[in-house]
Each structure stands twice: as C-alpha cells, then as structure tokens.
Design a protein around this motif. Sequence first.
Motif, PDB file in Angstrom:
ATOM      1  N   UNK A 169      27.411  24.854  -8.613  1.00  0.00           N
ATOM      2  CA  UNK A 169      27.779  25.833  -9.632  1.00  0.00           C
ATOM      3  C   UNK A 169      26.546  26.391 -10.332  1.00  0.00           C
ATOM      4  N   UNK A 170      25.581  25.529 -10.623  1.00  0.00           N
ATOM      5  CA  UNK A 170      24.342  25.995 -11.260  1.00  0.00           C
ATOM      6  C   UNK A 170      23.611  26.964 -10.339  1.00  0.00           C
ATOM      7  N   UNK A 171      23.518  26.629  -9.068  1.00  0.00           N
ATOM      8  CA  UNK A 171      22.830  27.496  -8.117  1.00  0.00           C
ATOM      9  C   UNK A 171      23.555  28.828  -7.934  1.00  0.00           C
ATOM     10  N   UNK A 172      24.878  28.798  -8.061  1.00  0.00           N
ATOM     11  CA  UNK A 172      25.672  30.020  -7.876  1.00  0.00           C
ATOM     12  C   UNK A 172      25.869  30.804  -9.167  1.00  0.00           C
ATOM     13  N   UNK A 173      25.413  30.241 -10.286  1.00  0.00           N
ATOM     14  CA  UNK A 173      25.569  30.894 -11.602  1.00  0.00           C
ATOM     15  C   UNK A 173      27.042  31.156 -11.933  1.00  0.00           C
ATOM     16  N   UNK A 174      27.866  30.125 -11.686  1.00  0.00           N
ATOM     17  CA  UNK A 174      29.274  30.205 -12.058  1.00  0.00           C
ATOM     18  C   UNK A 174      29.645  28.931 -12.822  1.00  0.00           C
ATOM     19  N   UNK A 175      30.823  28.930 -13.412  1.00  0.00           N
ATOM     20  CA  UNK A 175      31.283  27.782 -14.190  1.00  0.00           C
ATOM     21  C   UNK A 175      31.527  26.573 -13.289  1.00  0.00           C
ATOM     22  N   UNK A 176      31.026  25.389 -13.654  1.00  0.00           N
ATOM     23  CA  UNK A 176      31.311  24.180 -12.870  1.00  0.00           C
ATOM     24  C   UNK A 176      32.811  23.914 -12.743  1.00  0.00           C
ATOM     25  N   UNK A 177      33.545  24.208 -13.809  1.00  0.00           N
ATOM     26  CA  UNK A 177      34.999  24.005 -13.765  1.00  0.00           C
ATOM     27  C   UNK A 177      35.637  24.919 -12.726  1.00  0.00           C
ATOM     28  N   UNK A 178      35.201  26.178 -12.727  1.00  0.00           N
ATOM     29  CA  UNK A 178      35.752  27.156 -11.778  1.00  0.00           C
ATOM     30  C   UNK A 178      35.451  26.734 -10.345  1.00  0.00           C
ATOM     31  N   UNK A 179      34.220  26.288 -10.085  1.00  0.00           N
ATOM     32  CA  UNK A 179      33.878  25.856  -8.737  1.00  0.00           C
ATOM     33  C   UNK A 179      34.683  24.619  -8.342  1.00  0.00           C
ATOM     34  N   UNK A 180      34.848  23.693  -9.264  1.00  0.00           N
ATOM     35  CA  UNK A 180      35.637  22.486  -8.982  1.00  0.00           C
ATOM     36  C   UNK A 180      37.060  22.855  -8.615  1.00  0.00           C
ATOM     37  N   UNK A 181      37.633  23.785  -9.360  1.00  0.00           N
ATOM     38  CA  UNK A 181      38.991  24.242  -9.045  1.00  0.00           C
ATOM     39  C   UNK A 181      39.067  24.836  -7.639  1.00  0.00           C
ATOM     40  N   UNK A 182      38.035  25.605  -7.248  1.00  0.00           N
ATOM     41  CA  UNK A 182      38.047  26.196  -5.909  1.00  0.00           C
ATOM     42  C   UNK A 182      38.070  25.109  -4.842  1.00  0.00           C
ATOM     43  N   UNK A 183      37.270  24.072  -5.011  1.00  0.00           N
ATOM     44  CA  UNK A 183      37.263  22.981  -4.031  1.00  0.00           C
ATOM     45  C   UNK A 183      38.580  22.220  -4.030  1.00  0.00           C
ATOM     46  N   UNK A 184      39.247  22.202  -5.178  1.00  0.00           N
ATOM     47  CA  UNK A 184      40.522  21.491  -5.271  1.00  0.00           C
ATOM     48  C   UNK A 184      41.701  22.361  -4.845  1.00  0.00           C
ATOM     49  N   UNK A 185      41.423  23.593  -4.467  1.00  0.00           N
ATOM     50  CA  UNK A 185      42.480  24.482  -3.991  1.00  0.00           C
ATOM     51  C   UNK A 185      43.370  25.032  -5.078  1.00  0.00           C
ATOM     52  N   UNK A 186      42.862  25.113  -6.312  1.00  0.00           N
ATOM     53  CA  UNK A 186      43.691  25.639  -7.392  1.00  0.00           C
ATOM     54  C   UNK A 186      42.940  26.639  -8.278  1.00  0.00           C
ATOM     55  N   UNK A 187      41.935  27.265  -7.719  1.00  0.00           N
ATOM     56  CA  UNK A 187      41.155  28.198  -8.519  1.00  0.00           C
ATOM     57  C   UNK A 187      41.633  29.629  -8.450  1.00  0.00           C
ATOM     58  N   UNK A 188      42.598  29.931  -7.559  1.00  0.00           N
ATOM     59  CA  UNK A 188      43.006  31.320  -7.398  1.00  0.00           C
ATOM     60  C   UNK A 188      42.042  32.058  -6.490  1.00  0.00           C
ATOM     61  N   UNK A 189      42.288  33.342  -6.338  1.00  0.00           N
ATOM     62  CA  UNK A 189      41.460  34.153  -5.442  1.00  0.00           C
ATOM     63  C   UNK A 189      40.146  34.530  -6.118  1.00  0.00           C
ATOM     64  N   UNK A 190      39.005  34.127  -5.557  1.00  0.00           N
ATOM     65  CA  UNK A 190      37.715  34.476  -6.144  1.00  0.00           C
ATOM     66  C   UNK A 190      37.346  35.919  -5.811  1.00  0.00           C
ATOM     67  N   UNK A 191      36.434  36.477  -6.558  1.00  0.00           N
ATOM     68  CA  UNK A 191      35.958  37.829  -6.288  1.00  0.00           C
ATOM     69  C   UNK A 191      34.904  37.803  -5.191  1.00  0.00           C
ATOM     70  N   UNK A 192      34.610  38.974  -4.640  1.00  0.00           N
ATOM     71  CA  UNK A 192      33.575  39.070  -3.615  1.00  0.00           C
ATOM     72  C   UNK A 192      32.221  38.666  -4.180  1.00  0.00           C
ATOM     73  N   UNK A 193      31.974  39.014  -5.446  1.00  0.00           N
ATOM     74  CA  UNK A 193      30.694  38.661  -6.063  1.00  0.00           C
ATOM     75  C   UNK A 193      30.540  37.150  -6.164  1.00  0.00           C
ATOM     76  N   UNK A 194      31.618  36.461  -6.558  1.00  0.00           N
ATOM     77  CA  UNK A 194      31.570  35.001  -6.664  1.00  0.00           C
ATOM     78  C   UNK A 194      31.331  34.379  -5.300  1.00  0.00           C
ATOM     79  N   UNK A 195      32.024  34.885  -4.273  1.00  0.00           N
ATOM     80  CA  UNK A 195      31.841  34.345  -2.925  1.00  0.00           C
ATOM     81  C   UNK A 195      30.416  34.560  -2.434  1.00  0.00           C
ATOM     82  N   UNK A 196      29.841  35.702  -2.764  1.00  0.00           N
ATOM     83  CA  UNK A 196      28.450  35.944  -2.372  1.00  0.00           C
ATOM     84  C   UNK A 196      27.512  34.956  -3.055  1.00  0.00           C
TER      85      UNK A 196
END
Length: 292
Positions: free
Chosen positions: A42-69
């Motif tokens: 999350x630090x390397x991607x400049x996003x919230x650690x909570x948001x990244x954790x949710x993505x790995x847990x399959x409950x973060x919702x659809x991320x944006x293209x910018x976040x995926x990049x």
Amino acid sequence: MSVNTARSLGDFLRSRRTRLDPASFGFSGRRRTPGLRREEVAVRAHISPTWYTWLEQGRGGAPSAEVLDRISGALMLTDAEREHLFMLGLGRPPEVRYKSVDGVNPRLQRLLDSLDASPAIIKTATWDVVAWNDAAAVVLTDYDELPVGQRNILQFLFRNPDVRAKQHDWENVARFVVGAFRADVARAGLVSEVGELVNALRTTSAEFDALWQDNEVLGHGEGDGVKRLLHPTLGSIELEYSAFSVDGRPDLSLIVYAPLDDEVARQIRALAAQCRRRRVTGKAPEKDMSLE
C-alpha cells in the motif's frame, strides 16, 4: 465485480505480493510469511492500507484504473500480469503503454524473412515502419535507404511522389490510411505525441488536411482487403493484406501482403532474392531475365 471475480483478484494480488523480496525494496525485520506485507504494498502504491487489504480479501469493490496502475507498479508486474490485473479488476485490458521502437527482436525478423514472396512490415501505433522483409523492400519501399526518422507511412503517402504513383487508387488509399491512423493513435493514447507529425502534414498537404478534418475513423478490417499497386517492374498487381497484433506488444502491428497471382509471387520472390544478394555482397546483381 462479482464475488468470484473479487476473490480471484484477491488471490492474484496475494500471490504476486508474496513472491517479492522485502530486502530489495529496503524493508527489513523478521517475517512469518514470504514477500511484502500488505501495508508495504500500500505504501509503494500510495493507497490506503485498509483499501488494499480489502482488495486482497475480495471485499474492496471495483478499483479504478489509476489504482490498478499504482498496484501494478508496486508489485513490479510484467505487461502480461498488468493486463491480467485489469481484466480481473475492471473486466477490460489496460490502455496500451506506448514504447519507442528502433527495431524488433531476431525472432520477429526471422518470421518476416520467411515470407519470401509476401511483402511484410511491422509498424508502430504511430505508423513508423520498424521492420520489413526483402519482399517489402522491392514491392513497397526500400526502408533501409531511409533514415530512421523518415520511415513513416503517412509521410510516404503524402510526401513521396514515387509511393503515390504506385497506388492504383490513391484517394481511397489515403482516406483509409488517415482513418486507420486516427483510430490507432487514439487507442494507444498517443494523440498528443503525433501532434507534430499531423501539423506538419496538414501544413504541407492540403489533401491530408482535408481528410484529417473529416474526422473519419476506420479499422484495419474495413474495405476489400486488397492492395492494388502499379509497380515499375511487376506492372499492375494485387496483394491481399492482413494485419495482426504482435504477441506481447499491442503497440506493434504486423501487416502481410500476399500476392493473389502465382506468377506475381514468383517474380516478387526473384526480386527479393536479388535484394538480399545486393545487401550481402554490396554489389548490384546481374539482370534476371526471368523477370522479363
């Protein structure tokens, strides 16, 4: 994003995270599991650690293209892995990342050379020719005689009278090329990058300027798929063309022109062999009477 897709996205992120070496990124400390921690990604991607954790847990919702990049960069994904990430996260591939190209690898060049009777070229999204075979040199243009910066198809078509004279129906060819070029540069996100080329052509060619202002967009599959040429040696010939994307390089296209007449194919093969001998020996070969 469905539950299954979200779970697949989480599994993929986790697998890519655990393969990375923390020390190579300046992270230290004892670890229970291999790879980076979620917080470090999350630090390397400049996003919230909570948001990244949710993505790995399959409950973060659809991320944006910018976040995926950002995540792609943080996880050091390859182009193929980045595309897979976008397919899982957004259901579509990412925009093409244009790379400047000076040539192609030996495998692709060998493929071109194997087509001894079919002119074949590889072009970029900005329609610069970066590779070709001997058949293309003798039928289309001898690109080897041109400086690297002058191997652009639009420049040939609108600025080179010899190339123009070869076209059986120059007006329709020009309309197709401009429409397909417009589609390619937009798809690759290169509209601003080709601004200098477009402005120069609009200034020097009233015909290009008129076609550009029409805003017509065409695909490579439109038309009858036949290129008709008035060749100085071969006469009036017809070549059936097909375009292919290059595996792993969506910014490159392979275009193959297959002669429709067996005798024309034989003559192209003979001319290409002469071109090859001239390139190897540096001498002009004796005239081939079989071409008469």
